[in-house]
Design a protein around this motif. Structure first.
Motif, PDB file in Angstrom:
ATOM      1  N   THR A  85       0.842  -1.186   0.000  1.00  0.00           N
ATOM      2  CA  THR A  85       0.000   0.000   0.000  1.00  0.00           C
ATOM      3  C   THR A  85       0.878   1.237   0.000  1.00  0.00           C
ATOM      4  OG1 THR A  85      -1.737   1.182   1.243  1.00  0.00           O
ATOM      5  CG2 THR A  85      -0.126  -0.045   2.548  1.00  0.00           C
ATOM      6  N   PHE A  86       0.224   2.397  -0.093  1.00  0.00           N
ATOM      7  CA  PHE A  86       0.951   3.651   0.068  1.00  0.00           C
ATOM      8  C   PHE A  86       1.332   3.802   1.547  1.00  0.00           C
ATOM      9  CE2 PHE A  86       0.789   8.364   0.791  1.00  0.00           C
ATOM     10  CZ  PHE A  86       1.968   8.645   0.130  1.00  0.00           C
ATOM     11  N   ALA A  88       1.066   5.969   3.795  1.00  0.00           N
ATOM     12  CA  ALA A  88       0.163   6.595   4.774  1.00  0.00           C
ATOM     13  C   ALA A  88      -0.625   5.578   5.584  1.00  0.00           C
ATOM     14  CB  ALA A  88      -0.798   7.536   4.060  1.00  0.00           C
ATOM     15  N   THR A  89      -0.954   4.443   4.973  1.00  0.00           N
ATOM     16  CA  THR A  89      -1.754   3.435   5.682  1.00  0.00           C
ATOM     17  C   THR A  89      -1.025   3.001   6.960  1.00  0.00           C
ATOM     18  OG1 THR A  89      -2.345   2.630   3.468  1.00  0.00           O
ATOM     19  CG2 THR A  89      -3.053   1.289   5.354  1.00  0.00           C
ATOM     20  N   ASP A 165      -9.376   1.946   4.225  1.00  0.00           N
ATOM     21  CA  ASP A 165      -8.564   2.928   3.521  1.00  0.00           C
ATOM     22  C   ASP A 165      -9.053   2.922   2.071  1.00  0.00           C
ATOM     23  OD1 ASP A 165      -6.745   4.385   2.082  1.00  0.00           O
ATOM     24  OD2 ASP A 165      -4.984   3.637   3.151  1.00  0.00           O
TER      25      ASP A 165
HETATM   26  C1  LIG Z   1      -3.947   3.844  -0.179  1.00  0.00           C
HETATM   27  C2  LIG Z   1      -3.709   5.248   0.247  1.00  0.00           C
HETATM   28  N1  LIG Z   1      -3.856   5.577   1.535  1.00  0.00           N
HETATM   29  C3  LIG Z   1      -3.689   6.840   1.956  1.00  0.00           C
HETATM   30  C4  LIG Z   1      -3.324   7.850   1.108  1.00  0.00           C
HETATM   31  C5  LIG Z   1      -3.051   9.209   1.645  1.00  0.00           C
HETATM   32  O1  LIG Z   1      -3.753  10.208   1.034  1.00  0.00           O
HETATM   33  P1  LIG Z   1      -3.156  11.727   0.946  1.00  0.00           P
HETATM   34  O2  LIG Z   1      -2.100  11.714  -0.091  1.00  0.00           O
HETATM   35  O3  LIG Z   1      -4.348  12.530   0.560  1.00  0.00           O
HETATM   36  O4  LIG Z   1      -2.651  12.087   2.285  1.00  0.00           O
HETATM   37  C6  LIG Z   1      -3.159   7.555  -0.251  1.00  0.00           C
HETATM   38  C7  LIG Z   1      -2.814   8.637  -1.196  1.00  0.00           C
HETATM   39  O5  LIG Z   1      -2.000   8.608  -2.004  1.00  0.00           O
HETATM   40  C8  LIG Z   1      -3.341   6.230  -0.691  1.00  0.00           C
HETATM   41  O6  LIG Z   1      -3.172   5.904  -1.976  1.00  0.00           O
END
Ligand SMILES: Cc1ncc(COP(=O)(O)O)c(C=O)c1O
Length: 386
Positions: A85-86, A88-89, A165
């Motif tokens: 995942t990205f 941030a998760t 998410d």
């Molecule tokens: C799976 C996932 N979670 C969380 C985020 C976080 O979002 P933001 O970039 O708006 O902080 C993203 C964004 O790229 C994401 O792709």
């Protein structure tokens, strides 16, 4: 021919006057924080997602963090999530003081595998046994929902709160108990990002949480505003997680076009499907295409699988085509999570996906000749153009 990964200018050109008028209205009011535009967007997103409550926040990352804070997640708690995942998760989990615990993905959808989740909940790695498993955080990766039927069943059995998410999946549909549901509306909370590259993207950072419970929504509204219900009286420690009125105004205009953009992305995905048939690349697996729900996948990303990924990406670059790798390093192998004591080989499907996946341009304004150019370049790189 040049093919960018995304062309936001083309989208803006098609709605410039509406967006400027909406922004002008906010400028004239000089009310930039919260206010009627944010509340109007919250109502529309709640209705769109099929959830009773929505709270606008400053980003998708803050949507996740503030939701976990509102749920009182912290030290001693574990949150079960995907390593693919990205950042941030997992980052938002760690920032609360809780421990991210990972379960591997399904190789075809790239979403968290409920069977792997069950195995971990039944028999957690020794170092995590003292933790309280409190939240399950599936990610609806690339715009397609995770197997929510199995995950919700598991969550009920282990008394976990589900936080979706849904950053990449606004509007993605899923059939649960015979009823069509939208991403974010199945768990206790669903977190969205309005990062400009998302299907619904703002003019900067922004996010939203949709919720089922009015009490939890109230907690979140407080957390979003430094934990204060009334100005300067702080019940809990929160943060500045507010959504700007200017972003809300832009997003309200764009929301009207979201279904058209989803449809264009689906059309482009189908076109790639035809152009790349028997080319040797692994095409995205649309797990719910047989359910007759139109937004069974919203294709925020169109991700193919190729064994020799980096060479193919270079060949496309040489042909003027931009691509991206989502994501080259799974979370369990990130330097900042060394303290979790994971090792290479712990999550083979995530590690394999990190080596083999490549995102192609899929944005709504992409033309068929551009897609034909992408497909021809892939076939040439793979030697399947005979
Ligand atoms: C799976 C996932 N979670 C969380 C985020 C976080 O979002 P933001 O970039 O708006 O902080 C993203 C964004 O790229 C994401 O792709």
């Amino acid at each position: 021919m040049r093919v960018p990964l995304l062309d936001l200018k083309a989208q803006y050109d098609s709605m410039r006057s509406d967006i400027r008028a909406a922004m002008d209205e906010v400028c004239e009011s000089q009310g930039f924080i919260g206010g009627p535009r944010v509340e109007a967007l919250e109502k529309k997103i709640a209705r769109y997602c099929g959830a009773p409550e929505a709270v606008g926040v400053s980003s998708g990352t803050d949507a996740l963090l503030a939701t976990l804070m509102a749920l009182n997640v912290g030290p001693g708690d574990a949150v079960l999530t995907t390593p693919y995942t990205f950042f941030a998760t997992a980052g938002s989990i760690a920032r609360t003081g809780a421990t991210p615990v990972f379960a591997d993905i399904e190789p075809d959808t790239y979403n968290i595998d409920p069977k792997q989740c069950r195995a971990i909940l039944e028999n957690p790695p020794k170092r995590f046994r003292k933790l309280r498993f409190k939240v399950l955080m599936p990610v609806h990766l690339f715009g397609q929902c995770a197997d929510m039927t199995s995950l919700m069943r598991l969550a009920r059995q282990y008394r976990l709160t589900v936080v979706e998410d849904a950053a990449q999946a606004i509007g993605a549909e899923y059939k649960m108990n015979g009823r069509k549901r939208r991403a974010g509306s199945m768990g206790a909370a669903g977190c969205f990002s309005f990062f400009p590259s998302k299907n619904l993207g703002g003019f900067g950072d922004g996010g939203m949480v949709v919720l089922q419970d009015a009490g939890l929504a109230e907690n979140l509204r407080r957390i979003r505003n430094h934990g204060a219900q009334q100005r300067y009286w702080h019940q809990v420690v929160g943060g500045n997680f507010r959504l700007d009125a200017l972003q809300a105004a832009v997003l309200e205009v764009k929301l009207k076009h979201l279904e058209t953009w989803h449809a264009a992305r689906r059309r482009n995905a189908a076109c790639y499907g035809r152009l790349l048939r028997d080319s040797g690349v692994g095409l995205p697996y649309a797990a719910y295409s047989g359910t007759r729900m139109k937004n069974h996948h919203i294709y925020n990303q169109f991700v193919i699988r190729v064994p020799d990924r980096d060479r193919v990406a270079q060949a496309l670059k040489d042909a003027g085509i931009d691509t991206a790798v989502y994501y080259p390093v799974p979370m369990h192998l990130q330097a900042c999570f060394k303290y979790l004591e994971y090792r290479p080989g712990d999550f083979p499907e995530s590690e394999k996906a990190a080596l083999e996946t490549l995102a192609l341009p899929i944005y709504p304004e992409l033309t068929e000749p551009m897609q034909a150019h992408v497909a021809a370049a892939i076939r040439a790189a793979l030697g399947s153009d005979a």
